[in-house]
Design an enzyme around this catalytic site. Sequence first.
Site, short mmCIF file in Angstrom:
data_model
loop_
_atom_site.label_atom_id
_atom_site.label_comp_id
_atom_site.label_asym_id
_atom_site.label_seq_id
_atom_site.Cartn_x
_atom_site.Cartn_y
_atom_site.Cartn_z
N ARG A 87 76.55 -18.38 27.84
CA ARG A 87 77.33 -17.73 26.79
C ARG A 87 77.23 -18.53 25.49
NH1 ARG A 87 79.43 -12.94 25.18
NH2 ARG A 87 81.69 -12.89 24.84
N THR A 142 75.14 -4.62 25.41
CA THR A 142 74.44 -5.61 26.20
C THR A 142 73.30 -4.93 26.95
OG1 THR A 142 75.94 -5.25 28.06
CG2 THR A 142 76.53 -7.00 26.57
N ASP A 167 83.81 -11.54 19.60
CA ASP A 167 84.46 -11.36 20.89
C ASP A 167 85.74 -12.20 21.01
OD1 ASP A 167 82.76 -9.49 21.87
OD2 ASP A 167 81.81 -10.75 23.38
N SER A 210 84.29 -12.72 27.71
CA SER A 210 83.34 -11.63 27.91
C SER A 210 83.84 -10.72 29.02
CB SER A 210 81.97 -12.20 28.29
OG SER A 210 81.09 -11.17 28.68
N SER A 211 83.33 -9.49 29.04
CA SER A 211 83.57 -8.58 30.16
C SER A 211 82.32 -8.38 31.01
CB SER A 211 84.03 -7.21 29.64
OG SER A 211 85.30 -7.31 29.05
#
Length: 588
Positions: free
Chosen positions: A120, A407, A448, A472-473
């Site tokens: 990330r 994404t 984010d 994040s998801s």
Amino acid sequence: MTCLRGRNAPLRHLVAAVLIGAAFAGNAGAQGLAPAPEAATGRVAKSAATAQRFMVAAANPLAASAGRDILRAGGSAVDAAITVQLVLNLVEPQSSGIGGGAFLLHWDEAGKRLVTLDGRETAPAAAKPDRFIGPDGKPLRFVDAVVGGRSVGVPGTLKLLEEAHRRWGRLPWAQVLAPAIRLADDGFAISPRLNGLLSRETNLAKDSRAAAYFYEPDGKAKAIGTILRNPAFAQTLRAIAGNGSQAFYAGPIARDIVATVTGHKTNPGDITLDDLAGYKVEEREPVCGAYRVWRICGMGPPSSGAVAVQQMLGILETRNLARLGPGAEAAHWFSEAGRLAFADRNLYLADPAFIGVPTGGLIDRDYIRSRAGLISPERSMGRAKAGEPPNKRAQLLAPSDGIENGTSHISVVDAQGNAVSMTTTIEDGFGARLMTAGGFLLNNELTDFSFLAEEDGKPVANRVEPGKRPRSSMAPTLVFDAFGRLYAVVGSPGGSQIIGYVAKTLVALLDWKMDPQAAVDLGNFGSRNGPTELEKGTEAEDWKSALEAKGHEVRLLEMTSGIQAIVKTPEGFVGGADGRREGVAIGD
């Protein structure tokens, strides 16, 4: 209403058959739940793919084919995933690339070991909590925060790929980069989806490099079928092939990243060479939990994906979904489970290096069952409140929704049974709308973070801080059977809707016994602790009245998932790729 349930579109016609569809949903005026991370560009009916030895599923046929070639050459699942990612950087530049970040799950079949790696992006050392607060003291509009250098985080994807290759690669590093180098040099035809997204995009052409690459002199997006060549990206990859990630995180490429970010005329950022040189991949503890006879594993914080998916599944485990089948009743329970999971996610989930995340408590089975007891079979709760999970530290926090956007996802199983589930992103469609001299786009991942550092005098867990990774998801997922054998490799793009997309696919595979393509194609539905969202143009739309009768506020949306699912069977593999994008599942 048309429900796309057919399975007969030939693979060779896949790209040409993509329909240019609904208009782009627009940018959110303030930070909140964005309904469509990437615009819908139609759907294509596909057949479930089968293979005996290995399989790869990815968001573009050229990328999937390149990954299959690597597997045919004896490459590992990681080798194939690297190749796929770098080709996606070219053919699906709006979604992912070396200018962004990723989460990777790796299953070692021989050693029966699961490892999760966190690539990330991180906030620069100069980042402050008020980063996205305007001169008027209010949060910036999303688009104003995104476009330019302010939103760019330190990229992690390339370091992640290199670390994964060091651990599990079989072919030489240069060999797995070669297909993307050739494609960048020789060029590829612009697909209908890429053309459709470029045509709707209003900010990318303001960047001179991006304008020259993607658009004609008159400002129109280059047409479908136009051959797009990227010699600058080929040169970048040659440097990386020869010198590894060091060529990216130091030297001319790094200096150009810094200059591109800090040199933006109206919205400069503050990444430094030290920020780039100091980036590290983190190995995280997998987040695993039981669902009926299955074991579901995913990525831990700073991803909220696995925690939220497992909370949802734990709640749904209290119902006989196999008996209910797809329909309004199942959608009611699914949406209520989503409300409860998102309430916890929005309060507790953030980078664990900066705040105590009660991960174990959030997926504790007794806690989840207590949350399930809050659901009425007859009436929607409307909006859920966060719970009090076990082992929660005494800390006063304020909830935060936050925006998360587009994404891509890659699923691979190699001939030895090793698997990769990797979700990868540059955040919003086309990221920060900044193209480097090296031929790749930069992320806008810092949006984010919560734009507000505190609410009602209480700090927000996901606030901006130097060196921090935004929540994040993304939910790359592996499923194991009761004997610990790998069963499925699943994941999706879609911003915060990823959680619902992945949970829906798992329910469809495990409870409703759908094949992977049918599970992927099933209309999307759920709630992010707001309205109940049903996907337009699918069977889910038919459930609207029944859900409204239970008190649901229903919104019909374009829900542009990009799910890639591979299931292991006694005969080999069956794969499904989302017809809402251009993906395919292929193998031998």
